[in-house]
Motif scaffolding. Structure first.
Motif, PDB file in Angstrom:
ATOM      1  N   VAL A 164      39.493 -41.626  23.746  1.00  0.00           N
ATOM      2  CA  VAL A 164      38.455 -42.215  24.700  1.00  0.00           C
ATOM      3  C   VAL A 164      39.189 -42.854  25.896  1.00  0.00           C
ATOM      4  O   VAL A 164      38.905 -42.755  27.184  1.00  0.00           O
ATOM      5  CB  VAL A 164      37.352 -43.032  23.783  1.00  0.00           C
ATOM      6  CG1 VAL A 164      36.391 -43.687  24.981  1.00  0.00           C
ATOM      7  CG2 VAL A 164      36.846 -42.078  22.982  1.00  0.00           C
ATOM      8  N   LEU A 165      40.123 -43.758  25.478  1.00  0.00           N
ATOM      9  CA  LEU A 165      40.607 -44.598  26.616  1.00  0.00           C
ATOM     10  C   LEU A 165      41.693 -43.724  27.561  1.00  0.00           C
ATOM     11  O   LEU A 165      41.502 -44.088  28.768  1.00  0.00           O
ATOM     12  CB  LEU A 165      41.562 -45.496  25.856  1.00  0.00           C
ATOM     13  CG  LEU A 165      40.753 -46.963  25.615  1.00  0.00           C
ATOM     14  CD1 LEU A 165      41.704 -47.693  24.623  1.00  0.00           C
ATOM     15  CD2 LEU A 165      40.282 -47.586  26.850  1.00  0.00           C
ATOM     16  N   LYS A 166      42.225 -42.550  27.088  1.00  0.00           N
ATOM     17  CA  LYS A 166      43.192 -41.730  27.683  1.00  0.00           C
ATOM     18  C   LYS A 166      41.967 -41.150  28.888  1.00  0.00           C
ATOM     19  O   LYS A 166      42.223 -41.254  30.158  1.00  0.00           O
ATOM     20  CB  LYS A 166      43.603 -40.713  26.988  1.00  0.00           C
ATOM     21  CG  LYS A 166      44.773 -39.901  27.678  1.00  0.00           C
ATOM     22  CD  LYS A 166      45.400 -39.419  26.728  1.00  0.00           C
ATOM     23  CE  LYS A 166      46.278 -38.069  27.411  1.00  0.00           C
ATOM     24  NZ  LYS A 166      46.619 -36.954  26.920  1.00  0.00           N
ATOM     25  N   GLY A 167      40.834 -40.767  28.367  1.00  0.00           N
ATOM     26  CA  GLY A 167      39.841 -40.095  29.309  1.00  0.00           C
ATOM     27  C   GLY A 167      39.286 -41.355  30.462  1.00  0.00           C
ATOM     28  O   GLY A 167      39.191 -40.992  31.576  1.00  0.00           O
ATOM     29  N   PHE A 168      39.015 -42.549  29.998  1.00  0.00           N
ATOM     30  CA  PHE A 168      38.522 -43.489  30.800  1.00  0.00           C
ATOM     31  C   PHE A 168      39.639 -43.675  31.921  1.00  0.00           C
ATOM     32  O   PHE A 168      39.409 -43.912  33.043  1.00  0.00           O
ATOM     33  CB  PHE A 168      38.231 -44.862  29.811  1.00  0.00           C
ATOM     34  CG  PHE A 168      37.907 -45.795  31.015  1.00  0.00           C
ATOM     35  CD1 PHE A 168      36.598 -46.066  31.439  1.00  0.00           C
ATOM     36  CD2 PHE A 168      38.629 -46.904  31.166  1.00  0.00           C
ATOM     37  CE1 PHE A 168      36.202 -46.985  32.017  1.00  0.00           C
ATOM     38  CE2 PHE A 168      38.437 -47.883  32.019  1.00  0.00           C
ATOM     39  CZ  PHE A 168      37.136 -47.973  32.616  1.00  0.00           C
ATOM     40  N   LEU A 169      40.925 -43.978  31.338  1.00  0.00           N
ATOM     41  CA  LEU A 169      42.011 -44.481  32.423  1.00  0.00           C
ATOM     42  C   LEU A 169      42.370 -43.479  33.203  1.00  0.00           C
ATOM     43  O   LEU A 169      42.860 -43.736  34.493  1.00  0.00           O
ATOM     44  CB  LEU A 169      43.130 -44.703  31.628  1.00  0.00           C
ATOM     45  CG  LEU A 169      42.941 -45.985  30.729  1.00  0.00           C
ATOM     46  CD1 LEU A 169      44.113 -46.007  29.590  1.00  0.00           C
ATOM     47  CD2 LEU A 169      42.896 -47.483  31.525  1.00  0.00           C
ATOM     48  N   ILE A 171      33.079 -41.461  26.722  1.00  0.00           N
ATOM     49  CA  ILE A 171      33.937 -41.676  27.915  1.00  0.00           C
ATOM     50  C   ILE A 171      33.041 -42.351  29.026  1.00  0.00           C
ATOM     51  O   ILE A 171      32.921 -43.418  29.364  1.00  0.00           O
ATOM     52  CB  ILE A 171      34.800 -40.751  28.539  1.00  0.00           C
ATOM     53  CG1 ILE A 171      35.887 -40.558  27.660  1.00  0.00           C
ATOM     54  CG2 ILE A 171      35.288 -41.333  29.769  1.00  0.00           C
ATOM     55  CD1 ILE A 171      36.740 -39.107  27.902  1.00  0.00           C
ATOM     56  N   ALA A 172      31.570 -41.479  29.331  1.00  0.00           N
ATOM     57  CA  ALA A 172      30.875 -42.040  30.059  1.00  0.00           C
ATOM     58  C   ALA A 172      30.179 -43.301  29.792  1.00  0.00           C
ATOM     59  O   ALA A 172      29.910 -44.207  30.436  1.00  0.00           O
ATOM     60  CB  ALA A 172      29.778 -40.891  30.304  1.00  0.00           C
ATOM     61  N   GLU A 173      29.879 -43.430  28.479  1.00  0.00           N
ATOM     62  CA  GLU A 173      29.268 -44.603  27.873  1.00  0.00           C
ATOM     63  C   GLU A 173      30.131 -45.902  28.126  1.00  0.00           C
ATOM     64  O   GLU A 173      29.952 -46.883  28.629  1.00  0.00           O
ATOM     65  CB  GLU A 173      28.712 -44.522  26.362  1.00  0.00           C
ATOM     66  CG  GLU A 173      27.669 -43.977  26.116  1.00  0.00           C
ATOM     67  CD  GLU A 173      27.117 -44.203  24.508  1.00  0.00           C
ATOM     68  OE1 GLU A 173      27.188 -45.323  24.144  1.00  0.00           O
ATOM     69  OE2 GLU A 173      26.900 -43.076  24.159  1.00  0.00           O
TER      70      GLU A 173
END
Ligand code: ADP
Ligand code: 5GP
Length: 192
Positions: A24-29, A178-180
């Protein structure tokens, strides 16, 4: 107050091993490259492909103990037989430079951070079910059976500690998770 003059907040992400924090963090970053992920210290052995100074600072038990004795950690904890910690100096430097920073640490460490920095925002990532969590942890093929068992034994207490977190995200559909996470972080930054 102007957004740029807001005091920077520390965002802390926790969740049981295998829930998908890293994914999730990879997607966010990728979508938010202005955020920096704190690099922790650990006594655990590197997994295949992990690089010292990139994924973790890999320390010997003695080096880690030395950091504890010299009060170098903002927080540290023992998790499933290894020690993990966040260096104070690194976090303070990032905050002073006005950088947006995220910590991905265990629930014990997250609660220690909140005690010292009440403005820190704690976000817990839940699995859709315990069965899915176990399948993800096994499906990653990075731990042996005894390590998997030790990590699964932590789940109950992690869920109890999660009650004290500020936000919950269920990592079922990855894009939604990721959106949340993005909504939570943007919302908190706008609050100032
Ligand atoms: P953690 O960092 O919490 O230990 P990882 O990010 O390594 O977990 O994810 C564990 C496994 O679960 C990986 O194989 C990853 O590809 C998979 N995974 C993560 N999020 C999802 C998701 N939303 N749906 C399906 N599989 C996922
Ligand atoms: P892993 O061995 O799978 O990389 O991490 C195991 C656990 O240690 C995860 O819950 C992860 O979030 C946590 N962890 C990683 N770095 C730190 C840290 O600096 N401090 C604490 N308390 N936990 C950490």
């Amino acid at each position: 107050m102007n957004k740029n003059s807001c005091k920077k907040k520390l965002f802390v992400i926790s969740g049981s091993s295998g829930v998908g924090k890293g994914t999730v963090l990879k997607g966010f970053l990728t979508k938010n490259p202005n955020f920096m992920l704190s690099i922790s210290c650990t006594t655990r052995a590197p997994r295949r492909g992990e690089v010292d100074g990139v994924n973790y600072f890999f320390l010997t038990k003695e080096e880690f103990q030395n950091c504890i004795d010299n009060n170098k950690f903002l927080e540290w904890a023992e998790f499933a037989g290894n020690r993990y910690g966040t260096k104070k100096k690194y976090i303070n430097q990032c905050l002073e430079e006005g950088k947006d920073i995220i910590l991905e640490i265990d629930t014990q460490g997250a609660l220690q951070v909140k005690k010292q920095m009440p403005e820190a925002v704690l976000i817990f990532i839940y699995p859709p079910s315990i069965e899915t969590l176990e399948n993800r942890l096994r499906g990653r093929h990075t731990e042996d059976e005894s390590t998997i068992q030790r990590r699964l034994q932590e789940v109950k207490i992690e869920l109890e500690r999660a009650e004290n977190f500020d936000y919950k995200v269920v990592n079922d559909d990855l894009d939604n998770a990721i959106a949340e996470l993005e909504n939570i972080i943007v919302g908190e930054q706008e609050k100032c």
